[in-house]
Design a protein around this motif. Structure first.
Motif, PDB file in Angstrom:
ATOM      1  N   SER A  50      -2.359   8.572   4.575  1.00 12.70           N
ATOM      2  CA  SER A  50      -0.965   8.170   4.737  1.00 12.70           C
ATOM      3  C   SER A  50       0.002   9.342   4.619  1.00 12.70           C
ATOM      4  O   SER A  50       1.213   9.150   4.726  1.00 12.70           O
ATOM      5  CB  SER A  50      -0.616   7.096   3.703  1.00 12.70           C
ATOM      6  OG  SER A  50      -0.947   7.526   2.400  1.00 12.70           O
ATOM      7  N   LEU A  95       0.868  -1.179   0.000  1.00  6.89           N
ATOM      8  CA  LEU A  95       0.000   0.000   0.000  1.00  6.89           C
ATOM      9  C   LEU A  95       0.900   1.222   0.000  1.00  6.89           C
ATOM     10  O   LEU A  95       1.657   1.444   0.943  1.00  6.89           O
ATOM     11  CB  LEU A  95      -0.917  -0.013   1.218  1.00  6.89           C
ATOM     12  CG  LEU A  95      -1.959   1.100   1.274  1.00  6.89           C
ATOM     13  CD1 LEU A  95      -2.944   0.981   0.101  1.00  6.89           C
ATOM     14  CD2 LEU A  95      -2.709   1.051   2.606  1.00  6.89           C
ATOM     15  N   HIS A  96       0.817   2.026  -1.066  1.00  9.20           N
ATOM     16  CA  HIS A  96       1.678   3.193  -1.202  1.00  9.20           C
ATOM     17  C   HIS A  96       1.022   4.463  -0.691  1.00  9.20           C
ATOM     18  O   HIS A  96       1.726   5.388  -0.281  1.00  9.20           O
ATOM     19  CB  HIS A  96       2.103   3.375  -2.659  1.00  9.20           C
ATOM     20  CG  HIS A  96       2.918   2.231  -3.165  1.00  9.20           C
ATOM     21  ND1 HIS A  96       4.238   2.037  -2.818  1.00  9.20           N
ATOM     22  CD2 HIS A  96       2.600   1.182  -3.964  1.00  9.20           C
ATOM     23  CE1 HIS A  96       4.699   0.938  -3.393  1.00  9.20           C
ATOM     24  NE2 HIS A  96       3.720   0.402  -4.086  1.00  9.20           N
ATOM     25  N   VAL A 117       1.323   1.599   5.422  1.00  7.56           N
ATOM     26  CA  VAL A 117       1.803   2.112   4.141  1.00  7.56           C
ATOM     27  C   VAL A 117       3.324   2.003   4.030  1.00  7.56           C
ATOM     28  O   VAL A 117       4.031   2.073   5.027  1.00  7.56           O
ATOM     29  CB  VAL A 117       1.326   3.584   3.967  1.00  7.56           C
ATOM     30  CG1 VAL A 117       2.038   4.518   4.904  1.00  7.56           C
ATOM     31  CG2 VAL A 117       1.452   4.053   2.552  1.00  7.56           C
ATOM     32  N   TYR A 147      -3.062   6.023   0.983  1.00  7.39           N
ATOM     33  CA  TYR A 147      -4.489   5.815   1.227  1.00  7.39           C
ATOM     34  C   TYR A 147      -5.107   7.078   1.825  1.00  7.39           C
ATOM     35  O   TYR A 147      -4.398   7.921   2.390  1.00  7.39           O
ATOM     36  CB  TYR A 147      -4.747   4.618   2.155  1.00  7.39           C
ATOM     37  CG  TYR A 147      -4.349   4.831   3.593  1.00  7.39           C
ATOM     38  CD1 TYR A 147      -5.232   5.407   4.512  1.00  7.39           C
ATOM     39  CD2 TYR A 147      -3.098   4.452   4.047  1.00  7.39           C
ATOM     40  CE1 TYR A 147      -4.857   5.603   5.835  1.00  7.39           C
ATOM     41  CE2 TYR A 147      -2.721   4.640   5.354  1.00  7.39           C
ATOM     42  CZ  TYR A 147      -3.610   5.218   6.257  1.00  7.39           C
ATOM     43  OH  TYR A 147      -3.232   5.413   7.557  1.00  7.39           O
TER      44      TYR A 147
END
Length: 181
Positions: free
Chosen positions: A140, A51-52, A153, A54
């Motif tokens: 994030s 997950l880069h 993340v 959110y």
């Protein structure tokens, strides 16, 4: 008429969006947001992914998600169905929580990776929920621009596109200031 198949390959990166049914809220409070993030981690246990970025808005979510060995449909089916069951049970509701199928735009270039990351982190500012993206707790962004950790993340790939000081250059990129590499 059948749905168009989603493009998938190991390492595919997507901008995922999911909106509340009839644009209704999918998060009533911080407990709902925490549950969503817990379910995200549970899903990642079964279907590993990166997950880069959110952002959990009131009536929709944004995820910048990179698959490893599992199709995005398995990840999103587990995440959205478990969240919907939990949400309906907690709030004593029935019926659809999400409006139709989640959106999944494939990201195939570095420039688009950066644009999606910026778009996701600016969402609360554009919605006039906060003045600065760092002030929004449910994204994030803080992991990118401060020293605070965020277990959900990974910032490594996106920050690798910036020269030192990378966090400051990323902040300038997102907030619209001139960035000099």
């Amino acid at each position: 008429m059948s749905r168009k198949l989603r493009i998938w390959y190991p390492g595919a990166m997507y901008h995922i969006t999911s909106r509340g049914n009839r644009r209704s809220a999918i998060f009533y409070d911080d407990i709902d947001r925490k549950v969503y993030l817990e379910l995200l981690e549970e899903t990642r246990f079964y279907y590993p992914f990166h997950l880069h970025a959110y952002c959990l808005m009131t009536n929709h979510i944004h995820l910048q998600l990179e698959t490893t060995n599992h199709h995005i449909r398995h990840i999103m089916k587990m995440l959205n169905s478990r969240y919907a069951l939990n949400f309906n049970k907690r709030h004593r509701l029935v019926g659809h929580v999400f409006q139709g199928r989640y959106g999944a735009e494939i990201i195939e270039t570095k420039d688009y990776q950066l644009e999606v990351s910026r778009y996701i982190h600016l969402n609360p500012v554009e919605a006039e929920m906060v003045s600065f993206p760092k002030d929004y707790r449910w994204s994030s962004y803080g992991a990118y621009v401060t020293g605070e950790g965020n277990p959900h993340v990974t910032t490594k790939k996106i920050l690798s596109y910036f020269s030192e000081p990378v966090k400051e250059k990323y902040r300038m990129f997102v907030e619209g200031e001139t960035v000099r590499n």
